[in-house]
Design a protein around this motif. Structure first.
Motif, PDB file in Angstrom:
ATOM      1  N   SER A   1       0.763   3.930  -3.105  1.00 21.96           N
ATOM      2  CA  SER A   1       0.432   5.327  -2.850  1.00 21.96           C
ATOM      3  C   SER A   1       1.520   6.250  -3.368  1.00 21.96           C
TER       4      SER A   1
ATOM      5  N   HIS B   1       0.836  -1.205   0.000  1.00 23.51           N
ATOM      6  CA  HIS B   1       0.000   0.000   0.000  1.00 23.51           C
ATOM      7  C   HIS B   1       0.872   1.257   0.000  1.00 23.51           C
TER       8      HIS B   1
ATOM      9  N   HIS C   1      -3.189   2.118  -8.191  1.00 25.07           N
ATOM     10  CA  HIS C   1      -3.991   1.274  -7.311  1.00 25.07           C
ATOM     11  C   HIS C   1      -3.154   0.072  -6.891  1.00 25.07           C
TER      12      HIS C   1
ATOM     13  N   ASN D   1      -3.946  -2.997  -6.429  1.00 27.28           N
ATOM     14  CA  ASN D   1      -4.193  -4.202  -7.225  1.00 27.28           C
ATOM     15  C   ASN D   1      -3.403  -4.169  -8.533  1.00 27.28           C
ATOM     16  N   TYR D   2      -3.318  -2.975  -9.126  1.00 32.41           N
ATOM     17  CA  TYR D   2      -2.547  -2.831 -10.369  1.00 32.41           C
ATOM     18  C   TYR D   2      -1.060  -3.045 -10.110  1.00 32.41           C
TER      19      TYR D   2
END
Length: 291
Positions: free
Chosen positions: A214, A210, A219, A221-222
Motif C-alpha cells: 500500500s 499489505h 499490488h 502480488n506484484y
C-alpha cells in the motif's frame, strides 16, 4: 564556556507546521543557540550563506559559502553558526504534504534525501541567484492569501530538488536492471528506514506485506513476486527477520519491559509478541533476556 543546545528551532511553531504541512521562512541574521541534534518528522531544504558547522549523521561539514542544504528527518543533525552574518531561507514540510504519488516518489527516492549522500551542494553566483529567486517566491506565497498556495509550494520544492540534481548528480543513485529489482530495492529501503526503534511510544507502522504494498502503491502480488524473484526470500520472511532482529536488540540492550517492546514493534498485546517471537526463534523473549 560550553555551548548550550536546545531542541527548539528558532521561529518555528511545530504544531502549526504539522497542521499546514509546510513552512517557509527567512533565516534570522543570528541565533543565540544552535539547533540541537535530533530526528524530527519533517524534511528541510535551505539556502544558506555564512560561516557554520553542520553535523549530519556521521559527517561534519564546514560551510563558508552559499550552499543548498537538505535534511532527511531520519538523520540526526545540528547546526552551529560562527558568524552573525549568516543569512538565507528555509523550507520545512512534512511527508504528508507531498500527497500525490508522483510527488511522494520524487521526495522519497531523491538521492538528495538519501542517508548516504552529502546534504550540502555548493552554489556559484548564478546558481545562488536562481535559487534565491525560488525561495523568495515561496516566502511571498507562504505569507500571501493565494488559494492554491500549497500546490505552488509543492511545485517549487520539486523544482529545487530537480535543479539540485542537475547541479550535482548523486553518486549513490541506484541503477536498477528491471522493475522487479527497483521495487525490491524500494521495499528493503522502506523496511530498513523504520529502524532502529528509539521510543516505545512510537510503534512500528509497517508490519505486513499489505502495509508495504500500500505504501509503495503496488499490488501485493506484484510486490511478493518481485521480492522473491530478486532476493530469493518472500516479503514476509524479510519483515519477520527484521522485526525479530530488532526485538533481540531491544531485549538485550535496553531496560524496556517486554510489554513496551511488544507495543513498540506494533503488537497489540504482549501475548501476541511472545507467541510470535517463540514461533520465529524457538525461545521466549524473557528466556533470551536472561541469557
Amino acid at each position: 564556556m560550553a555551548i548550550k543546545v536546545v531542541s527548539q528551532i528558532p521561529g518555528l511553531d511545530i504544531e502549526d507546521l504539522k497542521l499546514k504541512g509546510f513552512k517557509v521562512h527567512e533565516l534570522p541574521a543570528s541565533v543565540n543557540v544552535p539547533v540541537s541534534s535530533g530526528r524530527r518528522d519533517f524534511y528541510k531544504m535551505g539556502l544558506v550563506n555564512g560561516d557554520m558547522t553542520i553535523s549530519y549523521g556521521d559527517k561534519i561539514l564546514e560551510i563558508n559559502d552559499t550552499v543548498l542544504f537538505f535534511v532527511n528527518p531520519n538523520v540526526p543533525h545540528s547546526v552551529v553558526r560562527r558568524s552573525k552574518k549568516t543569512n538565507g531561507y528555509a523550507c520545512l514540510f512534512t511527508e504528508v504534504f507531498m500527497t500525490s504519488r508522483e510527488r511522494t516518489e520524487v521526495l522519497k527516492r531523491s538521492p538528495l534525501f538519501q542517508i548516504g549522500d552529502t546534504p550540502v551542494i555548493p552554489l556559484n553566483s548564478e546558481q545562488a541567484a536562481f535559487m534565491t529567486g525560488i525561495f523568495k517566491k515561496m516566502l511571498a506565497v507562504h505569507n500571501g492569501n493565494y488559494t492554491y498556495k500549497g500546490e505552488l509550494i509543492k511545485s517549487c520544492i520539486e523544482l529545487i530538488i530537480h535543479e539540485a540534481l542537475r547541479i550535482q548528480p548523486s553518486h549513490n543513485a541506484p541503477q536498477f536492471k528491471n522493475a522487479a529489482t527497483r521495487i525490491s530495492h524500494l521495499f528493503i529501503d522502506l523496511l530498513e528506514r523504520q529502524f532502529p526503534i528509539e521510543r516505545a511510544d512510537e510503534p512500528l507502522q509497517l508490519r505486513t506485506a499489505h502495509d508495504f504494498a500500500s505504501n509503495l502503491s503496488v499490488h501485493i502480488n506484484y510486490l511478493n513476486r518481485s521480492v522473491k524473484e530478486v532476493t530469493g526470500k518472500p516479503t514476509s520472511v524479510h519483515i519477520a527477520e527484521r522485526i525479530t532482529a530488532e526485538a533481540k536488540a531491544l531485549l538485550q540492550h535496553t531496560d524496556w519491559s517486554v510489554a513496551d517492546i511488544a507495543y513498540a514493534l506494533g503488537f497489540e498485546y504482549p501475548t501476541y509478541f511472545n507467541n510470535y517471537f517463540k514461533r520465529v526463534t524457538g525461545t521466549t523473549p524473557q528466556s533470551l533476556r536472561k541469557k
